[in-house]
Design a protein around this motif. Sequence first.
Motif, mmCIF file in Angstrom:
data_model
loop_
_atom_site.group_PDB
_atom_site.id
_atom_site.type_symbol
_atom_site.label_atom_id
_atom_site.label_comp_id
_atom_site.label_asym_id
_atom_site.label_seq_id
_atom_site.Cartn_x
_atom_site.Cartn_y
_atom_site.Cartn_z
ATOM 1 N N MET A 282 -1.067 5.078 -0.678
ATOM 2 C CA MET A 282 -0.210 6.000 -1.192
ATOM 3 C C MET A 282 -0.676 7.329 -1.483
ATOM 4 S SD MET A 282 2.129 4.746 -4.414
ATOM 5 C CE MET A 282 0.897 4.958 -5.757
ATOM 6 N N LEU A 283 -0.054 8.506 -1.533
ATOM 7 C CA LEU A 283 -0.383 9.759 -1.688
ATOM 8 C C LEU A 283 0.187 10.294 -3.058
ATOM 9 C CD1 LEU A 283 -0.797 11.841 1.529
ATOM 10 C CD2 LEU A 283 -2.501 10.328 0.331
ATOM 11 N N PRO A 309 -9.652 4.504 -4.020
ATOM 12 C CA PRO A 309 -9.483 5.740 -3.235
ATOM 13 C C PRO A 309 -9.447 5.598 -1.897
ATOM 14 C CG PRO A 309 -11.305 5.934 -4.816
ATOM 15 C CD PRO A 309 -11.003 4.276 -4.532
ATOM 16 N N VAL A 310 -8.820 6.292 -1.205
ATOM 17 C CA VAL A 310 -9.126 6.687 0.349
ATOM 18 C C VAL A 310 -10.648 6.822 0.626
ATOM 19 C CG1 VAL A 310 -8.670 8.145 2.124
ATOM 20 C CG2 VAL A 310 -6.691 7.434 0.516
ATOM 21 N N THR A 337 -6.028 12.880 -3.109
ATOM 22 C CA THR A 337 -4.541 12.341 -3.573
ATOM 23 C C THR A 337 -4.256 11.075 -3.229
ATOM 24 O OG1 THR A 337 -3.744 13.319 -1.430
ATOM 25 C CG2 THR A 337 -3.997 14.815 -3.281
ATOM 26 N N GLY A 338 -5.187 10.226 -2.557
ATOM 27 C CA GLY A 338 -4.819 9.027 -1.884
ATOM 28 C C GLY A 338 -5.276 7.813 -2.853
ATOM 29 N N ILE A 339 -4.463 6.766 -2.723
ATOM 30 C CA ILE A 339 -4.875 5.534 -3.311
ATOM 31 C C ILE A 339 -4.529 4.547 -2.436
ATOM 32 C CG2 ILE A 339 -2.881 5.460 -4.789
ATOM 33 C CD1 ILE A 339 -4.702 4.069 -6.991
#
Length: 366
Positions: A282-283, A309-310, A337-339
């Motif tokens: 998800m961003l 995190p990404v 920004t990603g998770i």
Amino acid sequence: MSGTERQLVGEVFDMNYVAPAGPMIDRFERLFCEATGFAHATAVTSGTAALHLLMRGLGVGAGDEVWLPTLTFIGGASPILYQGATPVFFDVAPDTWMIDVDLLATEMKKAAGEVRLPKAVIAVDLYGHCADLDAIRAICDPYDVPVVVDAAESMGATYNGRHAGRGARAAAFSFNGNKIITTGGGGMVASDDENLVKHARHLAQQAREPVVHYEHKEIGYNYRMSSLNAAIGCGQLGVIAARVARRREIFANYERALSSLSGISFMPEMSTGKSNRWLTVMLLESGVAPVTPERLRLALEAENIEARPVWKPMHLQPVFQGLRKVGGSVSERLFATGICLPSGTQLTDADQSRVVDVVQKFWKTT
């Protein structure tokens, strides 16, 4: 586990053949080929080992470059250095999160003019999504640059109607404990090139020559999978379709429940394939979402829910500082920004509802 692994491991004990050779490994490799469509495969200790064997089989060595996307796990880059070669990290495209084929095409043409073509290109299937292999090969084939797929995360995914990795010179798969199917620890070298796979199998067994004494004409590795791991793999292959269906369902549930929240979006799926949705990513759009990924991660952790995190891009890793990169801003943004949300097949609807509730409540109170 699928429920059949204990019986299969019992068969190994009954055969009294737990070594990294024997009928159970042969069975696992055969079942893998039947499930994926590859003509040949050899089971090894990890996806990293599989990629290392492929680098060796393609003749990658000192002075060579191997190109790959920067948005990946370090296990996909380290084998290049094992061979004394140099990785070059490419940015990913914002609409696919895979290696940017426009950057690749531009750089390939430039490299050809300077007579410094890469020894290989590694296409990474990210988070269960297949890279655009046909487009990558259209760039690499005219220069006779082989393409290898790092399919560590994409078992069960498809691209243009074929299994992940098919159509490349070869592919490396992972069956680590966190993958969509597991052998406890293991990997696979897969290819339609029989000689390439035979050489990988030879190297994985310390490059021992087929004579009664121990004879070695080249240096090999202790990379062969054990029969016990192969038995687990045989049981896991039988449930891959159900695993993919469940992961896709988990992704769809998250997307349906959370997409309406401000600043939230999800990893796209290319029209050329069907992802196994290994992880739901998800961003949180900066300046739109009310929180950062790290604040959300900590809020989930406070409720005993793990999120991560990404992948941190390889060109930002301290161990790779100073190596060449082509672009990088898209990968850096995705990392920032990603998770990755809990995505395991065993996740129950109640578990997932609890994750969703925490995210929704966090949005309302910030």
